[in-house]
Design a protein around this motif. Sequence first.
Motif, PDB file in Angstrom:
ATOM      1  N   LEU A  21       0.832  -1.208   0.000  1.00 50.65           N
ATOM      2  CA  LEU A  21       0.000   0.000   0.000  1.00 50.65           C
ATOM      3  C   LEU A  21       0.866   1.258   0.000  1.00 50.65           C
ATOM      4  CD1 LEU A  21      -2.687   1.519   0.230  1.00 50.65           C
ATOM      5  CD2 LEU A  21      -2.594   1.114   2.708  1.00 50.65           C
ATOM      6  N   ALA A  22       1.857   1.312   0.882  1.00 53.71           N
ATOM      7  CA  ALA A  22       2.703   2.506   0.991  1.00 53.71           C
ATOM      8  C   ALA A  22       3.471   2.782  -0.293  1.00 53.71           C
ATOM      9  CB  ALA A  22       3.668   2.353   2.173  1.00 53.71           C
ATOM     10  N   VAL A  23       4.079   1.758  -0.861  1.00 49.42           N
ATOM     11  CA  VAL A  23       4.841   1.939  -2.104  1.00 49.42           C
ATOM     12  C   VAL A  23       3.910   2.336  -3.246  1.00 49.42           C
ATOM     13  CG1 VAL A  23       6.237   0.744  -3.843  1.00 49.42           C
ATOM     14  CG2 VAL A  23       6.758   0.472  -1.418  1.00 49.42           C
ATOM     15  N   SER A  24       2.721   1.759  -3.273  1.00 44.48           N
ATOM     16  CA  SER A  24       1.748   2.111  -4.304  1.00 44.48           C
ATOM     17  C   SER A  24       1.333   3.580  -4.194  1.00 44.48           C
ATOM     18  CB  SER A  24       0.505   1.221  -4.207  1.00 44.48           C
ATOM     19  OG  SER A  24       0.829  -0.117  -4.438  1.00 44.48           O
ATOM     20  N   LEU A  25       1.115   4.039  -2.978  1.00 45.73           N
ATOM     21  CA  LEU A  25       0.751   5.448  -2.792  1.00 45.73           C
ATOM     22  C   LEU A  25       1.877   6.379  -3.226  1.00 45.73           C
ATOM     23  CD1 LEU A  25      -1.143   5.250   0.620  1.00 45.73           C
ATOM     24  CD2 LEU A  25      -2.135   5.589  -1.655  1.00 45.73           C
ATOM     25  N   LEU A  26       3.108   6.010  -2.891  1.00 43.09           N
ATOM     26  CA  LEU A  26       4.255   6.818  -3.329  1.00 43.09           C
ATOM     27  C   LEU A  26       4.389   6.815  -4.848  1.00 43.09           C
ATOM     28  CD1 LEU A  26       6.886   5.771  -0.622  1.00 43.09           C
ATOM     29  CD2 LEU A  26       5.743   8.001  -0.854  1.00 43.09           C
ATOM     30  N   ALA A  27       4.218   5.639  -5.451  1.00 42.29           N
ATOM     31  CA  ALA A  27       4.298   5.540  -6.911  1.00 42.29           C
ATOM     32  C   ALA A  27       3.174   6.334  -7.568  1.00 42.29           C
ATOM     33  CB  ALA A  27       4.245   4.080  -7.350  1.00 42.29           C
ATOM     34  N   TYR A  28       1.988   6.279  -6.979  1.00 42.42           N
ATOM     35  CA  TYR A  28       0.865   7.008  -7.560  1.00 42.42           C
ATOM     36  C   TYR A  28       1.089   8.516  -7.464  1.00 42.42           C
ATOM     37  CZ  TYR A  28      -3.727   8.004  -9.297  1.00 42.42           C
ATOM     38  OH  TYR A  28      -4.748   8.453 -10.093  1.00 42.42           O
ATOM     39  N   ALA A  29       1.664   8.958  -6.369  1.00 44.71           N
ATOM     40  CA  ALA A  29       1.965  10.387  -6.227  1.00 44.71           C
ATOM     41  C   ALA A  29       2.913  10.851  -7.337  1.00 44.71           C
ATOM     42  CB  ALA A  29       2.570  10.667  -4.850  1.00 44.71           C
ATOM     43  N   LYS A  30       3.791   9.984  -7.759  1.00 44.40           N
ATOM     44  CA  LYS A  30       4.778  10.324  -8.795  1.00 44.40           C
ATOM     45  C   LYS A  30       4.238  10.095 -10.208  1.00 44.40           C
ATOM     46  CE  LYS A  30       9.169  10.786 -10.246  1.00 44.40           C
ATOM     47  NZ  LYS A  30       9.767  12.075 -10.359  1.00 44.40           N
ATOM     48  N   PHE A  31       3.520   8.992 -10.442  1.00 48.65           N
ATOM     49  CA  PHE A  31       3.157   8.586 -11.803  1.00 48.65           C
ATOM     50  C   PHE A  31       1.649   8.546 -12.071  1.00 48.65           C
ATOM     51  CE2 PHE A  31       7.134   6.339 -10.704  1.00 48.65           C
ATOM     52  CZ  PHE A  31       7.980   6.946 -11.623  1.00 48.65           C
ATOM     53  N   GLY A  32       0.839   8.808 -11.065  1.00 47.88           N
ATOM     54  CA  GLY A  32      -0.604   8.650 -11.198  1.00 47.88           C
ATOM     55  C   GLY A  32      -1.285   9.771 -11.950  1.00 47.88           C
ATOM     56  N   SER A  33      -2.596   9.653 -12.060  1.00 47.40           N
ATOM     57  CA  SER A  33      -3.413  10.577 -12.857  1.00 47.40           C
ATOM     58  C   SER A  33      -4.330  11.438 -12.004  1.00 47.40           C
ATOM     59  CB  SER A  33      -4.251   9.768 -13.849  1.00 47.40           C
ATOM     60  OG  SER A  33      -3.439   9.003 -14.696  1.00 47.40           O
ATOM     61  N   GLY A  34      -3.901  11.795 -10.828  1.00 47.40           N
ATOM     62  CA  GLY A  34      -4.711  12.641  -9.951  1.00 47.40           C
ATOM     63  C   GLY A  34      -5.430  11.823  -8.899  1.00 47.40           C
ATOM     64  N   TRP A  35      -5.610  12.419  -7.743  1.00 46.12           N
ATOM     65  CA  TRP A  35      -6.179  11.700  -6.612  1.00 46.12           C
ATOM     66  C   TRP A  35      -7.675  11.470  -6.765  1.00 46.12           C
ATOM     67  CZ3 TRP A  35      -3.058   8.880  -4.023  1.00 46.12           C
ATOM     68  CH2 TRP A  35      -1.706   9.247  -3.930  1.00 46.12           C
ATOM     69  N   GLY A  36      -8.345  12.270  -7.596  1.00 50.20           N
ATOM     70  CA  GLY A  36      -9.752  12.017  -7.878  1.00 50.20           C
ATOM     71  C   GLY A  36      -9.927  10.685  -8.605  1.00 50.20           C
ATOM     72  N   LEU A  82       4.794  -0.632 -22.533  1.00 47.45           N
ATOM     73  CA  LEU A  82       4.130  -0.129 -23.733  1.00 47.45           C
ATOM     74  C   LEU A  82       3.827   1.367 -23.670  1.00 47.45           C
ATOM     75  CD1 LEU A  82       1.642  -3.112 -24.247  1.00 47.45           C
ATOM     76  CD2 LEU A  82       3.843  -2.724 -25.402  1.00 47.45           C
ATOM     77  N   SER A  83       4.261   2.003 -22.595  1.00 47.37           N
ATOM     78  CA  SER A  83       4.030   3.441 -22.380  1.00 47.37           C
ATOM     79  C   SER A  83       2.542   3.798 -22.469  1.00 47.37           C
ATOM     80  CB  SER A  83       4.838   4.276 -23.379  1.00 47.37           C
ATOM     81  OG  SER A  83       6.211   4.062 -23.206  1.00 47.37           O
ATOM     82  N   VAL A  84       1.749   3.117 -21.658  1.00 46.52           N
ATOM     83  CA  VAL A  84       0.303   3.368 -21.607  1.00 46.52           C
ATOM     84  C   VAL A  84      -0.025   3.913 -20.208  1.00 46.52           C
ATOM     85  CG1 VAL A  84      -1.992   2.341 -21.843  1.00 46.52           C
ATOM     86  CG2 VAL A  84      -0.085   1.464 -23.227  1.00 46.52           C
ATOM     87  N   PRO A  85      -0.132   5.238 -20.078  1.00 47.04           N
ATOM     88  CA  PRO A  85      -0.362   5.832 -18.761  1.00 47.04           C
ATOM     89  C   PRO A  85      -1.609   5.301 -18.041  1.00 47.04           C
ATOM     90  CG  PRO A  85       0.250   7.519 -20.339  1.00 47.04           C
ATOM     91  CD  PRO A  85       0.046   6.250 -21.114  1.00 47.04           C
ATOM     92  N   LEU A  86      -2.677   5.029 -18.772  1.00 42.71           N
ATOM     93  CA  LEU A  86      -3.890   4.513 -18.139  1.00 42.71           C
ATOM     94  C   LEU A  86      -3.634   3.160 -17.473  1.00 42.71           C
ATOM     95  CD1 LEU A  86      -6.895   4.781 -17.529  1.00 42.71           C
ATOM     96  CD2 LEU A  86      -7.355   3.725 -19.752  1.00 42.71           C
ATOM     97  N   ALA A  87      -2.851   2.304 -18.111  1.00 39.78           N
ATOM     98  CA  ALA A  87      -2.523   0.996 -17.523  1.00 39.78           C
ATOM     99  C   ALA A  87      -1.620   1.161 -16.303  1.00 39.78           C
ATOM    100  CB  ALA A  87      -1.865   0.097 -18.569  1.00 39.78           C
ATOM    101  N   ILE A  88      -0.723   2.116 -16.355  1.00 37.55           N
ATOM    102  CA  ILE A  88       0.133   2.392 -15.191  1.00 37.55           C
ATOM    103  C   ILE A  88      -0.733   2.848 -14.018  1.00 37.55           C
ATOM    104  CG2 ILE A  88       1.949   3.904 -14.273  1.00 37.55           C
ATOM    105  CD1 ILE A  88       3.118   3.906 -17.179  1.00 37.55           C
ATOM    106  N   THR A  89      -1.622   3.778 -14.285  1.00 37.95           N
ATOM    107  CA  THR A  89      -2.531   4.270 -13.249  1.00 37.95           C
ATOM    108  C   THR A  89      -3.369   3.129 -12.669  1.00 37.95           C
ATOM    109  OG1 THR A  89      -2.647   6.495 -14.183  1.00 37.95           O
ATOM    110  CG2 THR A  89      -4.521   5.789 -12.848  1.00 37.95           C
ATOM    111  N   ALA A  90      -3.967   2.330 -13.546  1.00 35.61           N
ATOM    112  CA  ALA A  90      -4.820   1.222 -13.097  1.00 35.61           C
ATOM    113  C   ALA A  90      -4.026   0.199 -12.292  1.00 35.61           C
ATOM    114  CB  ALA A  90      -5.485   0.554 -14.295  1.00 35.61           C
ATOM    115  N   GLY A  91      -2.823  -0.130 -12.751  1.00 39.77           N
ATOM    116  CA  GLY A  91      -1.996  -1.104 -12.051  1.00 39.77           C
ATOM    117  C   GLY A  91      -1.598  -0.646 -10.659  1.00 39.77           C
ATOM    118  N   ILE A  92      -1.234   0.620 -10.548  1.00 37.86           N
ATOM    119  CA  ILE A  92      -0.836   1.151  -9.240  1.00 37.86           C
ATOM    120  C   ILE A  92      -2.033   1.182  -8.284  1.00 37.86           C
ATOM    121  CG2 ILE A  92       0.003   3.187  -7.996  1.00 37.86           C
ATOM    122  CD1 ILE A  92       1.711   3.828 -10.496  1.00 37.86           C
TER     123      ILE A  92
END
Length: 129
Positions: A21-36, A82-92
């Motif tokens: 959970l902690a690593v995912s939150l840190l990764a999302y803060a860096k690579f995610g698509s917004g907290w909403g 594959l450089s797909v930001p949506l998949a990165i967001t979903a995976g995290i």
Amino acid sequence: MTNSVSGGVRTLLQLEGLCILAVSLLAYAKFGSGWGTFALLFFVPDLSFAGYLAGTRVGAISYNIAHSLIGAFVILTAGVLLSVPLAITAGIIWLAHIGFDRTLGYGLKYSTGFRFTHLGVIGRKRIDS
């Protein structure tokens, strides 16, 4: 349930969930698509509960597919490669959800019923009067 862990091993597995959970939150803060987006998608894996409408066996299978680290890592890895930001967001987000559940003691389900997980029995114990 004899197929679940207890004691120090259970605690260790819950701490692993907290780390996920902690690593995912840190990764999302860096690579995610917004907290909403995070808030909107965080509980999507729990839609797998609907499998229990078809019985405990189907419910356990659908729940375990949605709460296994395998799918989340496949989506995240594909997104990165594959450089797909949506998949990165979903995976995290998916990993964060799994880490959250495991931290709370919600493990993968056995077909004997929703309450029976690899991390032990969850929910209230029935008290007969």
